[in-house]
Design an enzyme around this catalytic site. Structure first.
Site, short mmCIF file in Angstrom:
data_model
loop_
_atom_site.label_atom_id
_atom_site.label_comp_id
_atom_site.label_asym_id
_atom_site.label_seq_id
_atom_site.Cartn_x
_atom_site.Cartn_y
_atom_site.Cartn_z
N TRP A 1 0.82 -1.12 -0.01
CA TRP A 1 -0.09 -0.10 0.01
C TRP A 1 0.83 1.25 0.08
O TRP A 1 2.00 1.38 0.67
CB TRP A 1 -1.04 -0.04 1.11
N ASN B 1 -5.51 0.83 -7.36
CA ASN B 1 -5.54 -0.67 -7.38
C ASN B 1 -6.91 -1.01 -7.97
O ASN B 1 -7.90 -0.82 -7.39
CB ASN B 1 -5.37 -1.20 -6.10
N GLU B 2 -6.84 -1.73 -9.05
CA GLU B 2 -8.07 -2.14 -9.61
C GLU B 2 -9.19 -1.23 -9.78
O GLU B 2 -10.31 -1.37 -9.06
CB GLU B 2 -8.74 -3.37 -8.56
N TYR C 1 -7.72 -14.14 -11.04
CA TYR C 1 -8.36 -14.72 -9.92
C TYR C 1 -9.49 -15.40 -10.40
O TYR C 1 -10.61 -15.24 -10.19
CB TYR C 1 -8.70 -13.80 -8.90
N GLU D 1 -0.93 -9.53 -9.97
CA GLU D 1 -1.68 -10.09 -8.60
C GLU D 1 -2.07 -11.70 -9.32
O GLU D 1 -2.70 -11.56 -10.32
CB GLU D 1 -2.93 -9.56 -8.20
N TRP E 1 -0.08 -13.32 -5.11
CA TRP E 1 -0.79 -12.70 -3.87
C TRP E 1 -0.99 -13.79 -2.65
O TRP E 1 -1.49 -14.68 -3.19
CB TRP E 1 -2.13 -11.99 -4.36
#
Length: 364
Positions: free
Chosen positions: A83, A133-134, A209, A249, A291
């Site tokens: 972060w 992020n995303e 994912y 990720e 991740w």
């Protein structure tokens, strides 16, 4: 040699140069579809650890940060992502949903490193910034809102910091360019092609994912999707974007029904194989970050994807092997650069020798 740190607004990445290949410390650049550090193509292998800043602010927990980074370096990992933002509370970047404090934004970029005395924007230890992020904007599936936001923010950031690379933080979903490539045709308002074609964006990112995106599907279907997801994005980065792509990720949750370590290993292998196959041919895939990395004693942070390197497993073996393979590619390019430098130096020396003889009237 310094450790190279990569900071993102959605995360912060550290790159550990522990392989002795590079003798200089410069800013990371791009050259075509490759990342380049000190004139040598760079291939990174690493992990996510969003908790580093959180743990680092607590003196009683700070040892976990040191432990995790030490273990990572020992396994040849070269990038850590964590972060670099705060929501709500004192001096937050996002003070409330949708509201941001520009002073804090500038503070991150211009903060003086208390150890080196150098502002972050001038610190060659930092590799790149990530906008968010995303990012998603489901209220505007056309993608116009996100496209305009990226364009504006990328230009603004580059006006403050022209030294570092910049990427968006995308998951890799497609918009109108090719929506059929998305899992379950996700319409989330981003476009891997259009968003990354913005001139101020230096390289692309992809997340993976399939266990989250294809819930209810079989494990084999998820593996098949991952194969296509990885290869398709590498091809699009290579042939359409003509920019590097980082798989920022990926993983598989141990909370999945019927989970086994071999299932996670297979997912890692798909991603790592795709990256290595591209990298060894000088292609657009420049690395992968699993991740997530955890230190021992961090059970409260286990989201199902955590990997503890000190707990030997077949997954840890795969991680170390990918480190070795990508390091060999880096060393190959470094040797080639050294040969080229030696040849140029020899030619310069020869030219000076003959020039001197000519001036002295001693040439034959």
């Amino acid at each position: 040699m310094k450790h190279l740190v990569v900071m993102f607004f959605g995360a912060l990445l550290f790159i550990f140069q522990n392989h002795g290949v590079l003798a200089e410390d410069g800013f990371m650049k791009t050259r075509g579809v490759q990342l380049v550090l000190n004139g040598v193509p760079y291939y990174g292998h690493g992990f996510n650890a969003y908790w580093l800043m959180y743990m680092g602010t607590d003196p009683s927990e700070r040892v976990k940060v040191s432990s995790a980074l030490r273990e990572a370096k020992g396994h040849g990992l070269t990038i850590a992502r964590t972060w670099a933002f705060a929501d709500g509370g004192y001096r937050a970047l996002q003070t409330s949903p949708g509201s941001y404090d520009e002073r804090t934004f500038r503070t991150v970029l211009t903060r003086i490193n208390t150890l080196t005395g150098v502002a972050y924007k001038d610190e060659p230890t930092i590799m790149a910034w990530e906008l968010m992020n995303e990012p998603r904007c489901t209220s505007d599936p056309s993608g116009k809102t996100i496209q305009a936001w990226i364009t504006e923010m990328a230009s603004y950031l580059k006006s403050i910091d022209g030294n570092h690379l910049l990427e968006v933080g995308l998951e890799g979903f497609y918009g109108s360019s090719n929506p059929k490539k998305n899992p379950n045709n996700y319409p989330i308002g981003t476009d891997f092609i259009a968003n990354n074609q913005i001139p101020d964006i230096d390289f692309a990112t992809v997340h993976a994912y399939p266990d989250q995106w294809l819930t209810g599907s079989s494990y084999e279907d998820q593996v098949s999707f991952l194969n296509s997801w990885v290869s398709g994005h590498i091809q699009d980065a290579q042939n359409i974007l003509k920019k590097p792509v980082l798989f920022a990720e990926f993983g598989r949750s141990l909370k999945e029904s019927g989970y086994t370590t071999s299932q996670r290993d297979r997912m890692f292998t798909v991603v790592y194989s795709g990256i290595y196959s591209s990298a060894r041919g000088g292609g657009a895939a420049v690395g992968g970050l699993f991740w997530q990395l955890l230190a021992e004693g961090m059970d409260n942070f286990q989201d199902g994807y955590g990997v503890v390197l000190s707990e030997s497993s077949s997954t840890v073996g795969l991680i170390a092997e990918e480190s070795r393979k990508l390091n060999e590619i880096r060393k190959k390019y470094a040797r080639l650069r050294n040969i080229e430098k030696w040849k140029r130096a020899r030619e310069i020396g020869r030219d000076r020798f003959w020039s001197g003889n000519k001036d002295n009237g001693t040439e034959n």
